[in-house]
Write an enzyme that holds these catalytic residues in place. Structure first.
Site, PDB file in Angstrom:
ATOM      1  N   SER A   8      43.836  37.115  41.909  1.00  0.00           N
ATOM      2  CA  SER A   8      44.263  36.797  40.596  1.00  0.00           C
ATOM      3  C   SER A   8      45.355  37.685  40.027  1.00  0.00           C
ATOM      4  CB  SER A   8      43.034  37.087  39.983  1.00  0.00           C
ATOM      5  OG  SER A   8      43.154  36.697  38.553  1.00  0.00           O
ATOM      6  N   HIS A  33      45.680  32.650  41.933  1.00  0.00           N
ATOM      7  CA  HIS A  33      45.045  32.336  41.025  1.00  0.00           C
ATOM      8  C   HIS A  33      45.274  32.647  39.592  1.00  0.00           C
ATOM      9  CE1 HIS A  33      40.896  31.044  39.313  1.00  0.00           C
ATOM     10  NE2 HIS A  33      41.003  32.138  38.425  1.00  0.00           N
ATOM     11  N   ASP A  35      44.905  32.881  35.596  1.00  0.00           N
ATOM     12  CA  ASP A  35      43.959  32.920  34.306  1.00  0.00           C
ATOM     13  C   ASP A  35      44.867  32.519  33.017  1.00  0.00           C
ATOM     14  OD1 ASP A  35      41.354  32.952  35.830  1.00  0.00           O
ATOM     15  OD2 ASP A  35      42.160  35.113  36.126  1.00  0.00           O
ATOM     16  N   MET A  37      44.180  32.357  29.262  1.00  0.00           N
ATOM     17  CA  MET A  37      43.432  32.630  28.319  1.00  0.00           C
ATOM     18  C   MET A  37      43.985  32.293  26.789  1.00  0.00           C
ATOM     19  SD  MET A  37      41.770  35.942  29.848  1.00  0.00           S
ATOM     20  CE  MET A  37      41.198  36.388  31.675  1.00  0.00           C
ATOM     21  N   HIS A  66      43.469  28.248  36.033  1.00  0.00           N
ATOM     22  CA  HIS A  66      42.103  28.426  35.467  1.00  0.00           C
ATOM     23  C   HIS A  66      42.318  28.376  34.167  1.00  0.00           C
ATOM     24  CE1 HIS A  66      38.066  30.801  34.799  1.00  0.00           C
ATOM     25  NE2 HIS A  66      38.132  29.608  34.354  1.00  0.00           N
ATOM     26  N   MET A  68      41.021  28.818  30.544  1.00  0.00           N
ATOM     27  CA  MET A  68      39.665  29.454  29.869  1.00  0.00           C
ATOM     28  C   MET A  68      40.444  29.202  28.435  1.00  0.00           C
ATOM     29  SD  MET A  68      38.630  32.950  31.950  1.00  0.00           S
ATOM     30  CE  MET A  68      40.295  32.987  32.671  1.00  0.00           C
ATOM     31  N   MET A 137      31.909  31.162  37.632  1.00  0.00           N
ATOM     32  CA  MET A 137      32.179  32.518  37.172  1.00  0.00           C
ATOM     33  C   MET A 137      31.243  33.617  37.400  1.00  0.00           C
ATOM     34  SD  MET A 137      35.115  32.375  35.949  1.00  0.00           S
ATOM     35  CE  MET A 137      35.143  34.027  35.091  1.00  0.00           C
ATOM     36  N   GLY A 144      39.041  41.335  33.327  1.00  0.00           N
ATOM     37  CA  GLY A 144      39.104  41.906  34.798  1.00  0.00           C
ATOM     38  C   GLY A 144      38.110  42.986  34.867  1.00  0.00           C
ATOM     39  N   GLY A 145      37.756  43.325  36.159  1.00  0.00           N
ATOM     40  CA  GLY A 145      37.019  44.475  36.323  1.00  0.00           C
ATOM     41  C   GLY A 145      35.633  44.589  35.912  1.00  0.00           C
ATOM     42  N   ASP A 175      34.763  33.737  41.006  1.00  0.00           N
ATOM     43  CA  ASP A 175      35.727  34.585  40.455  1.00  0.00           C
ATOM     44  C   ASP A 175      34.900  35.541  39.493  1.00  0.00           C
ATOM     45  OD1 ASP A 175      37.777  35.523  38.899  1.00  0.00           O
ATOM     46  OD2 ASP A 175      38.295  33.822  37.933  1.00  0.00           O
ATOM     47  N   GLY A 197      40.809  40.031  42.000  1.00  0.00           N
ATOM     48  CA  GLY A 197      42.037  40.611  41.257  1.00  0.00           C
ATOM     49  C   GLY A 197      42.069  42.251  41.294  1.00  0.00           C
TER      50      GLY A 197
END
Length: 223
Positions: A8, A33, A35, A37, A66, A68, A137, A144-145, A175, A197
């Site tokens: 990611s 990947h 993301d 957002m 992806h 979002m 998900m 992340g994290g 993910d 990620g």
């Protein structure tokens, strides 16, 4: 099929993005990947078309995008033109999901549907035969994290059974919080695309971590 690894880019060093893209190119990873957002559908903003186009310029592997975001239909063509090979939209953001999936495929991209942790997989019963990928998900989207949600294993098993019955070529992507302690079990449950990620990009040797994820034995736990 052998499982795929999709690092990611959200966890990459944005000040050294070309370096990190080159690292992924040289690794055993299969996809990038990406993301996207919007700060509305999820409480964070990542990046848009200029960064995606910059990634495409250097990426030697497919871009797994992806979305979002709210109202993703407005931007499907733009993301395809920016280099997406896979476009995944959220079930929760698409009131006319069948139409959206058709539009993605008409653009020449693989079409995916993502489910938030609270969304049950049975809601895909009437669409699963039409999609190329379902993204589960395993954390709440936006940052992340986060800690991996254990319920994910059961959701993947249920989805895998649905795929066997209705779409045996379905890609099942996971993910959020993926690492060496849960990746083998995820594959054993039926996942065949792993997004990682922070686990990759904060490692001392990211290419080695990607290799370890790629060469896992299904069912292996607690490595």
């Amino acid at each position: 099929m052998n499982h795929l690894i999709a690092p990611s880019v959200l966890a990459a060093d944005f000040a050294n993005l070309q370096r990190d893209i080159t690292m992924v190119n040289e690794s055993e990873a299969d996809w990038f990947h990406i993301d996207i957002m919007d700060g509305v559908f999820v409480p964070n903003i990542s990046f848009g078309f200029p960064v995606l186009e910059a990634i495409r310029k250097y990426a030697g592997k497919p871009l797994d995008v992806h979305l979002m975001i709210t109202d993703p239909d407005r931007y499907l063509e733009s993301f395809a033109k920016a280099g997406a090979s896979v476009i995944t939209v959220h079930y929760e953001a698409c009131p006319h999901l069948h139409r959206t999936i058709g539009a993605i495929k008409d653009l020449g991209c693989k079409a995916g549907v993502a489910l938030n942790p609270h969304t049950p997989v049975h809601l895909l019963e009437d669409i699963i035969q039409d999609v190329d990928l379902v993204l589960i998900m395993s954390v709440n989207p936006g940052f992340g994290g986060q800690k991996f949600i254990q319920r994910t294993f059961e959701k993947i098993r249920t989805l895998k059974q649905m795929a066997v019955e209705r779409n045996n070529s379905l890609l099942i992507e996971v993910d959020g919080g993926v690492n060496l302690s849960n990746a083998g079990q995820l594959i054993s449950c039926g996942a065949n695309v792993l997004v990682a990620g922070n686990f990759v990009f904060t490692a001392n040797d990211p290419k080695s971590v990607i290799s370890d994820l790629k060469n896992l034995t299904p069912g292996l736990i607690g490595v």
